[in-house]
Design an enzyme around this catalytic site. Structure first.
Site, short mmCIF file in Angstrom:
data_model
loop_
_atom_site.label_atom_id
_atom_site.label_comp_id
_atom_site.label_asym_id
_atom_site.label_seq_id
_atom_site.Cartn_x
_atom_site.Cartn_y
_atom_site.Cartn_z
N CYS A 171 0.82 -1.21 0.00
CA CYS A 171 0.00 0.00 0.00
C CYS A 171 0.86 1.27 0.00
O CYS A 171 1.90 1.32 0.66
CB CYS A 171 -0.91 -0.03 1.23
N CYS A 228 1.07 4.47 4.16
CA CYS A 228 2.03 4.76 5.24
C CYS A 228 3.46 4.48 4.77
O CYS A 228 3.67 3.62 3.92
CB CYS A 228 1.77 3.85 6.45
N CYS A 282 -7.76 -0.85 7.64
CA CYS A 282 -6.63 0.09 7.61
C CYS A 282 -6.38 0.52 9.06
O CYS A 282 -7.25 1.15 9.67
CB CYS A 282 -6.99 1.28 6.73
N TYR A 305 -5.96 31.26 4.83
CA TYR A 305 -6.16 29.81 4.65
C TYR A 305 -6.90 29.25 5.87
O TYR A 305 -6.44 28.33 6.53
CB TYR A 305 -4.82 29.08 4.46
N GLU A 332 -10.38 32.49 2.95
CA GLU A 332 -10.42 31.09 2.50
C GLU A 332 -10.93 31.08 1.06
O GLU A 332 -11.86 31.81 0.72
CB GLU A 332 -11.34 30.28 3.43
N ASP A 359 -1.92 29.17 7.37
CA ASP A 359 -2.00 27.70 7.40
C ASP A 359 -2.24 27.21 5.97
O ASP A 359 -3.31 26.68 5.63
CB ASP A 359 -3.14 27.26 8.33
N CYS A 366 2.15 22.02 6.94
CA CYS A 366 2.17 20.55 6.85
C CYS A 366 3.32 20.11 5.95
O CYS A 366 3.39 18.95 5.56
CB CYS A 366 0.83 20.01 6.36
C1 LIG Z 1 -4.12 23.25 5.42
S1 LIG Z 1 -5.75 23.82 5.20
C2 LIG Z 1 -5.98 24.72 6.69
C3 LIG Z 1 -7.40 25.00 7.06
C4 LIG Z 1 -7.65 25.48 8.50
N1 LIG Z 1 -6.67 26.42 8.96
C5 LIG Z 1 -7.77 24.32 9.46
O1 LIG Z 1 -6.93 24.17 10.34
O2 LIG Z 1 -8.73 23.54 9.31
C6 LIG Z 1 -5.53 24.99 3.95
C7 LIG Z 1 -6.81 25.73 3.54
O3 LIG Z 1 -6.43 26.72 2.59
C8 LIG Z 1 -7.37 26.75 1.55
N2 LIG Z 1 -6.63 27.30 0.39
C9 LIG Z 1 -5.83 26.66 -0.49
N3 LIG Z 1 -5.26 27.52 -1.34
C10 LIG Z 1 -5.72 28.76 -0.98
C11 LIG Z 1 -5.50 30.07 -1.48
N4 LIG Z 1 -4.68 30.30 -2.50
N5 LIG Z 1 -6.13 31.08 -0.86
C12 LIG Z 1 -6.95 30.89 0.18
N6 LIG Z 1 -7.21 29.66 0.69
C13 LIG Z 1 -6.60 28.62 0.12
C14 LIG Z 1 -7.86 25.33 1.42
O4 LIG Z 1 -9.14 25.30 0.83
C15 LIG Z 1 -7.87 24.88 2.88
O5 LIG Z 1 -9.11 25.14 3.47
#
Ligand SMILES: C[S@@+](CC[C@H](N)C(=O)[O-])C[C@H]1O[C@@H](n2cnc3c(N)ncnc32)[C@H](O)[C@@H]1O
Length: 452
Positions: free
Chosen positions: A78, A81, A159, A315, A336, A382, A409
């Site tokens: 798989c 992981c 899983c 984000y 967002e 984020d 991440c």
């Molecule tokens: C890693 S997630 C973090 C979400 C939130 N902070 C959480 O902890 O649940 C990244 C988020 O950024 C949004 N995203 C991705 N690219 C973006 C952009 N260019 N501008 C604004 N939001 C974006 C995604 O839809 C997603 O909801």
């Protein structure tokens, strides 16, 4: 350089950003998936490029003290992981090293401090989401995960990193869909209806949602068949499956979701509790996969943000971190891009009685330059794995907040973006790695930067 025999003995000296072992043959770099530092392995080349090669382990000649038998019987095949062969303590150590390596070598931050990796409260059965691949292969329908490095589907019966409720639903969905007339996607012929089955669960109320991602709009007979099966699965209430949806993604590519989603049966959202907050989210919205550890992220971000009056949060998703920020400061502007997530965000702020949040829906890089003025004490970021757009970093440089809290991440893009922020006049205060994804090489970090 030594000649490339079919099999070579390699001693592992380090790890790359995907936690693959790194060995050297007269300076030639060889990546060895599944090997740990200090091990000597007999390996076979599967790829030979000019500057590096990839070799797979045939046998282990000298094993690491940190090697453990993988728990999952599908681990070798798989593609999910990649660290089950390392003890949990060693996984935490590896993740720490990956962060130090990215920040130091790639980011070249002049000085920085990385704390030990915060362990996950649960190291198995922690995931509240799975994306299964549906394919027509070898003359039959298959539902499972892609094998390592290929699109061959590995069917599973359990899983071990997934919420047990979702394993039950996977088995249920597999039987129900495989026994029906519904077709699975055939990559060679570009035909067949179902491409993915996505399942998500709520830890706090043990309910689940499922979505079928289709490669095209279904014919009326297909849609009726899907509605019939969905109604049965939801009405029978065998596993608290509270809703089934359909999403059409005709474009393929790596992003799972297409623009249109339709409810087939039941409800279209899930509720989750994070600390004192109730959060609602839809099947296509981003939501953290390891809820207790997500709570720890929110607490660290809140501690860093203490004393801020106005916060710009880019984000923001459905508002997981936003709730914590809004409850401790005067005003949050949350940005967002995913429209369904903005709807959930607005609902979540109202549900939690947080009236001090302004929501701006759109790409952060466009919204900040068009709609956001200065006057923020703190910026919280984020972004997805790709990191921040350059215009976002330029904008932060212009509005000069006192603090930047970067939740990441991907240490590689954190290292790259942090380097730019340092050049714009910020100083790294600390980096806290958290293990959000046990048994895999992925690592989450919260980095705090302050105006120098
Ligand atoms: C890693 S997630 C973090 C979400 C939130 N902070 C959480 O902890 O649940 C990244 C988020 O950024 C949004 N995203 C991705 N690219 C973006 C952009 N260019 N501008 C604004 N939001 C974006 C995604 O839809 C997603 O909801």
């Amino acid at each position: 350089m030594s000649s490339f025999d079919d099999k070579v003995a390699l001693t592992i000296e380090g790890m790359d950003s995907k936690a693959r072992g790194i060995a050297r043959m007269d300076g030639y770099v060889v990546f060895v998936p599944g090997a740990l530092v200090g091990e000597t392995v007999m390996a076979k080349f599967v790829e030979r490029r000019k500057h590096y090669g990839i070799a797979v382990i045939e046998s282990i000649l000298k094993s690491s003290d940190y090697r453990v038998p993988p728990k999952c019987k599908y681990y070798e095949a798989c593609g999910g992981c990649d660290l089950q062969h390392a003890s949990y303590d060693h996984q935490l150590h590896i993740k720490n090293e990956l962060v130090v390596e990215a920040i130091g070598r790639i980011g070249k931050w002049p000085d920085f401090d990385v704390e030990p990796t915060l362990p996950s409260p649960q190291v198995w059965r922690y995931r509240n989401k799975a994306i299964f691949q549906a394919r027509y292969q070898g003359g039959r329908k298959k539902l499972g995960y892609f094998a390592k490095g290929t699109h061959e589907v590995v069917e599973i019966d359990d899983c071990p990193i997934l919420d047990p409720l979702l394993n039950d639903i996977y088995r249920l969905a597999k039987c129900a869909i495989e026994d029906s007339d519904i077709t699975f996607y055939d990559e060679h012929r570009g035909k067949g209806l179902v491409r993915n089955v996505v399942v998500r669960s709520s830890l706090s109320n043990q309910k689940a949602l499922m979505a079928l991602v289709l490669s095209r709009k279904p014919y009326p007979t297909e849609l009726n068949g899907l509605k019939r099966i969905s109604a049965q699965l939801v009405d029978d209430k065998p596993f608290n499956l509270q809703g089934i949806l359909l999403n059409i993604n005709a474009s393929g590519g790596n992003f799972v979701w297409g623009p249109s989603t339709l409810l087939l049966a039941g409800d279209d959202s899930l509720e989750e509790r994070l600390g004192a907050f109730e959060l609602c989210y839809g099947i296509t919205d981003f939501f953290q996969v390891n809820v207790p550890q997500a709570c720890n992220i929110c607490k660290i971000v809140s501690e860093h943000a203490a004393g801020s009056g106005r916060i710009l949060e880019l984000y923001s998703g459905v508002g997981t971190i936003t709730c914590f920020l809004a409850s401790m400061c005067r005003h949050v502007v949350a940005v967002e891009e995913w429209r369904p997530a903005c709807k959930s965000l607005s609902h979540n702020m109202a549900k939690n009685g947080l009236s001090n949040v302004t929501i701006l829906c759109g790409k952060a890089e466009e919204v900040v330059t068009q709609k956001v003025k200065d006057g923020f004490d703190t910026v919280v970021l984020d972004p997805p794995r790709t990191g921040c757009h350059g215009d976002v970093l330029d904008f932060i440089g212009k509005i000069e907040p006192n603090k930047i809290i970067y939740v990441s991440c991907n240490p590689v893009t954190l290292a790259r973006d942090g380097k730019i922020l340092i050049e714009l006049g910020y100083k790294p205060v600390g980096i806290s790695p958290l293990d959000m994804f046990p048994q895999t090489s992925h690592v989450e970090c919260v980095a705090l930067m302050a105006r120098a």
